[in-house]
Design a protein around this motif. Sequence first.
Motif, PDB file in Angstrom:
ATOM      1  N   PHE A   8      42.276   2.647  59.746  1.00 25.37           N
ATOM      2  CA  PHE A   8      41.972   2.216  61.117  1.00 25.37           C
ATOM      3  C   PHE A   8      42.721   3.104  62.107  1.00 25.37           C
ATOM      4  N   THR A   9      42.182   3.204  63.302  1.00 26.02           N
ATOM      5  CA  THR A   9      42.867   3.922  64.379  1.00 26.02           C
ATOM      6  C   THR A   9      44.071   3.113  64.880  1.00 26.02           C
ATOM      7  N   TRP A  22      39.510   0.007  66.793  1.00 28.82           N
ATOM      8  CA  TRP A  22      38.510   0.066  65.711  1.00 28.82           C
ATOM      9  C   TRP A  22      37.393  -0.925  66.017  1.00 28.82           C
ATOM     10  N   ALA A  27      34.199  -2.530  60.166  1.00 31.51           N
ATOM     11  CA  ALA A  27      35.184  -2.941  59.157  1.00 31.51           C
ATOM     12  C   ALA A  27      34.681  -4.151  58.381  1.00 31.51           C
ATOM     13  N   SER A  44      46.975   2.607  58.912  1.00 32.49           N
ATOM     14  CA  SER A  44      46.712   3.260  60.196  1.00 32.49           C
ATOM     15  C   SER A  44      47.893   4.182  60.495  1.00 32.49           C
ATOM     16  N   TYR A  98      36.987   5.482  56.517  1.00 36.90           N
ATOM     17  CA  TYR A  98      37.432   5.458  57.914  1.00 36.90           C
ATOM     18  C   TYR A  98      36.512   4.570  58.736  1.00 36.90           C
ATOM     19  N   VAL A  99      37.088   3.514  59.284  1.00 40.58           N
ATOM     20  CA  VAL A  99      36.372   2.596  60.163  1.00 40.58           C
ATOM     21  C   VAL A  99      36.180   3.277  61.520  1.00 40.58           C
ATOM     22  N   GLY A 101      34.752   3.342  65.780  1.00 45.62           N
ATOM     23  CA  GLY A 101      35.296   2.928  67.068  1.00 45.62           C
ATOM     24  C   GLY A 101      35.651   4.184  67.850  1.00 45.62           C
ATOM     25  N   PRO A 104      39.302   6.185  66.798  1.00 50.31           N
ATOM     26  CA  PRO A 104      39.503   7.238  65.802  1.00 50.31           C
ATOM     27  C   PRO A 104      39.290   8.654  66.327  1.00 50.31           C
ATOM     28  N   GLY A 134      34.034   7.251  62.837  1.00 43.41           N
ATOM     29  CA  GLY A 134      35.016   7.501  61.781  1.00 43.41           C
ATOM     30  C   GLY A 134      35.051   8.934  61.273  1.00 43.41           C
TER      31      GLY A 134
END
Length: 225
Positions: A8-9, A22, A27, A44, A98-99, A101, A104, A134
Motif C-alpha cells: 500500500f502507499t 490506497w 484492496a 507500506s 501493489y494496490v 490509488g 502509489p 499500482g
Amino acid sequence: MPSILFVFTSASKTLTGGQTGWYLPEAAHPYFILAPHATIDFASPAGPNPPVDEGSVAAFKADEECTKFLADETVKSKFASANKLSEVSVKDYDAIFYVGGHGPVIDLPVDPVNIKLASEFYQAGKITSAVCHGPAALVNATDAKGNSIFANKSFTGFSNAEEIQVDKVKAIPFLLEDRITSLGGKYEKADELWGAKVVVDGNLITGQNPASAGPIGHAILKALT
C-alpha cells in the motif's frame, strides 16, 4: 499455502494537496478472492495503517466486500501490524501485489527500498502484480540486465482517458500509460472506459482500473496454482 505481500502507499496528499491514499476496492476485491488460498501480509513504506483514499470509501459504501473489508478484524490487524517495506524479505513471499490509488504514483516510484524490492521479486521470477495506479510502483524496477521490467512487455493500468475523466492529471507526477509506454511497454486497455482488463505477460500481471480488481485477484490465484 502460498504467501502474498500486499503493498500500500503511505502518501496521503496529491501534488495539488487533495487527500489520497490506497483505493478501497482495489484492496478489498482481490483480498477476498486470495485470502482463502494464500497467506497475505500488508506492507507500506511507512509501515502500519497506510492511508485509505477517503473518496473511495464514499464511492464504494454500497459495495458489500468493501464495507466487509473495512470492518474485518483480521484485516484491521494486518493494517495495524503492517511492515515497513524495509523490513520485508522477498524470500518470504511467492507474489507481490501493489494496490492502486493516486497515492502509489506519489511515493512508490521514487522509493529506493520499493524499487529494490520490486526488482528482486521480478528477477526471482515471482509474481509481480499491480492494479490501476499500482503499476506506477514498478516504473523503476529492473530485470537482471538492468532493463525496465516493462521493456517489450504487454501491460495495462489506469488509462490517460480515465485520468482526464477524473480530472487528476495535475494531481500526480506522470500519466501511467505514457510513462510505461516510454519504457518500452505495450499498453493494452479495455474496449470502453472503466471496463475490466487484466494483462498477464510472464510473471508480470497488471489490471487497468477498479473494475479490474476482482479479475486480477483471479489471475494472481491462477498464476499461483
